[in-house]
Design an enzyme around this catalytic site. Structure first.
Site, PDB file in Angstrom:
ATOM      1  N   HIS A   1      -1.110   5.937   2.222  1.00  0.00           N
ATOM      2  CA  HIS A   1      -1.251   4.898   3.243  1.00  0.00           C
ATOM      3  C   HIS A   1      -1.383   5.569   4.603  1.00  0.00           C
ATOM      4  O   HIS A   1      -0.564   6.425   4.972  1.00  0.00           O
ATOM      5  CB  HIS A   1      -0.042   3.964   3.219  1.00  0.00           C
ATOM      6  CG  HIS A   1      -0.135   2.859   4.231  1.00  0.00           C
ATOM      7  ND1 HIS A   1      -1.134   1.920   4.207  1.00  0.00           N
ATOM      8  CD2 HIS A   1       0.643   2.561   5.307  1.00  0.00           C
ATOM      9  CE1 HIS A   1      -0.970   1.071   5.211  1.00  0.00           C
ATOM     10  NE2 HIS A   1       0.090   1.440   5.898  1.00  0.00           N
TER      11      HIS A   1
ATOM     12  N   CYS B   1       0.793  -1.233   0.000  1.00  0.00           N
ATOM     13  CA  CYS B   1       0.000   0.000   0.000  1.00  0.00           C
ATOM     14  C   CYS B   1       0.822   1.278   0.000  1.00  0.00           C
ATOM     15  O   CYS B   1       0.632   2.155  -0.850  1.00  0.00           O
ATOM     16  CB  CYS B   1      -0.945  -0.003   1.195  1.00  0.00           C
ATOM     17  SG  CYS B   1      -2.244  -1.262   1.104  1.00  0.00           S
TER      18      CYS B   1
END
Length: 532
Positions: free
Chosen positions: A136, A82
Site C-alpha cells: 500500500h 489494502c
C-alpha cells in the site's frame, strides 16, 4: 616382445578412452534455470470476471490465463483493506503478526524482523523488481520497501482524470470518468509500457527474475478509456438483489460506505437501510457498476499485453504468472459500497496462476488464503519456505484439484479504531464470525468474555447473506461445530503468535506514511487514516 608392447599400449588406450567416457557420462548436467515470476496485483479486483463465471464481464486476458493455468475458486484475503491484505500476502503472515490493521502502518516499523517474499527470493539469487502498487502506497517506506528489490522501484505518474474535474478538499473528484483517450493517458496504461520494458531487460539477465506489477484499477475512481465503457450496456446490469442489513446481524458488521461518499458526485445515502429510498439512487448504482466493469476490462487488457510480451520474448514456458486482487468489493449488496467488512463480497478474492509444466484449465476446489501464496511459490521454485509462515503450499491442489487442503479460510476486520476486531472463518458452506472487544488480538488467550457479537451464514441456502442463522434452532448442531472449529483455531493462532514472537522484534507503531511522510527537517508527519 614387440607385439606384447603394442597390445599393452592398445589396451591402455582403450582403458583411457573408457575412463574418459565414464567421466563424461557421469558428469552432472547443467542445472535448469529457476522459473521467473510475473507477480500481478490488481487493486480492488473482486472475482467478477469471466473465469469465475461472471457472464457480464469482458475479460479475455484473465479468461485466457484461466484456460491455460490455475483458478483458485475459493480464495480469501486476510483483511479486506489494502495495506493489511498486501502486507499479509507479501510476508506470508496474518495481520496479527504483521501488526498492520490500517492504512498507515509500515510493517517494517512494527515488525522489523519480517522478511518479505521478494526480499527472501532476492536472497535466493533472484533479481527482484517492482512497479505500481504492490504494497500500500500510504504505508510503505522509501523505495516502496527498498529492502525487497534488487532493482530500484519504478512507477507511472499520470493525472487521475483525463477530463477537467473539480477536486474537493479530500483530493477527490467524480467517482467515474469515460474519456475517449489512449490507454496510457491513465497510470495503468503507462505502467504496462514500463512493465514491458522491464521484462525485456530482465529477460536478458543471467538471473531468474521476480517482477511485481501493481495495477490500480478498478479502484475508485472508476476511470477508463471510452472503448472499455462501450463493451457494456449499462441498462443490462442488475442491481444487488438484497440491499438491507441481514436479519439478526449486528451493526458492527457494517460501515457507512465513507470511501465512496468522499467523491463529489455521490449523494448522501444510508447503507444497509431497510428503506429502499435511503439507498443510493438506482441510476447512480448502475453508473458505478458500469464503471467498475469498464475499469476491470481496462486492466484486463493491460494484463493480456504482459502475457503476450512473455510469449514474444520466448520466456513464457519458464515463467510463473500470479494474478491477485487484493480483496473483494461491495457493489450495493447490503446497501454497502467499497470493501471493509467480513462479508463474502469483501473477503472472497481473485487468485490465478499460470505454472509451466502443469495441465491447463485447473480449478482447485480447496479453500485457500493469501498467506498460502508465499509457500506455494517457494515450492514451485524448488527453494525451502521459511518455517514461520502462516500459509501452506497449494501445489498439492494444483496437482490434484479435488484435494481439500484447508477446512476453512480465516479473515478479520477491525472496527472502532481497532478496539473491536471481527474474526471470521469460512468453510465450504458456512461463515462464522465473532466480534471481539477490548482490543483483543489472537496473540492474547481466547476468552469468551471478549465476544460482543456473533454472526453465521449458510451460503448453500442463503448466498446473499440475508439472515444470520446464529442461535436458530434448526442450525444448533452445525453452529456448535462451527463454534468449536473457531475456538480451536483461535487457540492455534495464539500458540502460533507466541512462537513467532520469539523471533520477531515487535515495535510500537509510529506515525508513518508514503515516501513523502517526512518533511525537510526529517520529522515524521502524522498521516490521517482514511478508508481506502
Amino acid at each position: 616382445m614387440k607385439k606384447k608392447i603394442l597390445r599393452t599400449i592398445s589396451l591402455s588406450l582403450v582403458l583411457i578412452g573408457f575412463a574418459s567416457f565414464l567421466q563424461f557420462s557421469t558428469s552432472p548436467e547443467p542445472k535448469p534455470k529457476k522459473p521467473n515470476i510475473l507477480f500481478i496485483a490488481v487493486d480492488d479486483l473482486k472475482p467478477n470476471v469471466g473465469a469465475y463465471g461472471d457472464l457480464n464481464a469482458k475479460t479475455p486476458g484473465l479468461d485466457r490465463l484461466a484456460n491455460e493455468g490455475v483458478v483458485f475458486q475459493r480464495s480469501y484475503c486476510s483483511q479486506a483493506i489494502c495495506a493489511a491484505t498486501r502486507a499479509s500476502i507479501m510476508t506470508g503472515l496474518r495481520p496479527d503478526k504483521t501488526r498492520v490493521w490500517d492504512l498507515v502502518t509500515d510493517f517494517r516499523q512494527v515488525n522489523p524482523n519480517a522478511v518479505s517474499m521478494p526480499e527472501y527470493f532476492k536472497s535466493m539469487g533472484y533479481e527482484t523488481a517492482a512497479m505500481g502498487k504492490i504494497f500500500h502506497i500510504g504505508s510503505t517506506g522509501p523505495g516502496h520497501d527498498a529492502r525487497s528489490w534488487s532493482v530500484p522501484f519504478e512507477d507511472a505518474k499520470r493525472p487521475t482524470y483525463a477530463l477537467p474535474n473539480q477536486i474537493n478538499q479530500k483530493g477527490k473528484g467524480k467517482a467515474t470518468e469515460c474519456a475517449d483517450v489512449p490507454d496510457d493517458t491513465y497510470a495503468d496504461g503507462a505502467l504496462t509500457k514500463l512493465a514491458i520494458a522491464s521484462l525485456e531487460k530482465l529477460s536478458k539477465g543471467s538471473k531468474p527474475f521476480f517482477l511485481a506489477v501493481g495495477f490500480r484499477k478498478p479502484h475508485l475512481p472508476f476511470v477508463a478509456p471510452k472503448k472499455y465503457w462501450d463493451l457494456y450496456d449499462r441498462n443490462k446490469f442488475e442491481l444487488a438483489p438484497f440491499q438491507q442489513k441481514a436479519k439478526g446481524s449486528p451493526d458492527v458488521a457494517y460501515h457507512v460506505s465513507g470511501e465512496l461518499k468522499s467523491y463529489t458526485d455521490i449523494p448522501q445515502f444510508q447503507s444497509y437501510s431497510e428503506n429502499d429510498l435511503d439507498h443510493l439512487p438506482a441510476d447512480k448504482q448502475r453508473e458505478l457498476i458500469h464503471g467498475y466493469y469498464a475499469a476491470t476490462s481496462y486492466t484486463d487488457a493491460q494484463i493480456l499485453m504482459l502475457i503476450n510480451e512473455l510469449d514474444k520474448l520466448g520466456i513464457r514456458e519458464n515463467t510463473i504468472i500470479v494474478v491477485w486482487g487484493d480483496h473483494g468489493w461491495h457493489l450495493g449488496d447490503h446497501g454497502l459500497w467499497n470493501k471493509h467488512t467480513n462479508f463474502e463480497q469483501a473477503t472472497h478474492t481473485l487468485l490465478m496462476m499460470s505454472v509451466p509444466g502443469t495441465k491447463p484449465g485447473i480449478r482447485p476446489l480447496t479453500l485457500c488464503e493469501f498467506t498460502d501464496v508465499y509457500p506455494t511459490l517457494c515450492e514451485l521454485m524448488n527453494i525451502p519456505a521459511p518455517k514461520y509462515l502462516d500459509g501452506i503450499s497449494l501445489v498439492p491442489a494444483i496437482k490434484k484439484p479435488d484435494a481439500q487442503l484447508r477446512d476453512f479460510a480465516f479473515s478479520q476486520y477491525p472496527r472502532e479504531k481497532g478496539k473491536v476486531m471481527g474474526y471470521t472463518i469460512r468453510t465450504a458452506r458456512y461463515r462464522y464470525t465473532e466480534w471481539m472487544k477490548d482490543s483483543f488480538r489472537t496473540y492474547m488467550p481466547y476468552d469468551k468474555k471478549y465476544v460482543m457479537a456473533r454472526e453465521m451464514y449458510d451460503y448453500e441456502k442463503d448466498p446473499n447473506e440475508t439472515v444470520s442463522i446464529i442461535d436458530k434452532p434448526e442450525y444448533l448442531q452445525d453452529q456448535k461445530k462451527m463454534e468449536q472449529l473457531f475456538i480451536d483455531n483461535m487457540k492455534k493462532e495464539y500458540t502460533s503468535c507466541i512462537e513467532y514472537s520469539k523471533i520477531a522484534d515487535f515495535k510500537e507503531p509510529i506515525p508513518t506514511g508514503s515516501d513523502k511522510s517526512k518533511n525537510k527537517k526529517g520529522k515524521v508527519k502524522v498521516k490521517v487514516q482514511s478508508e481506502d
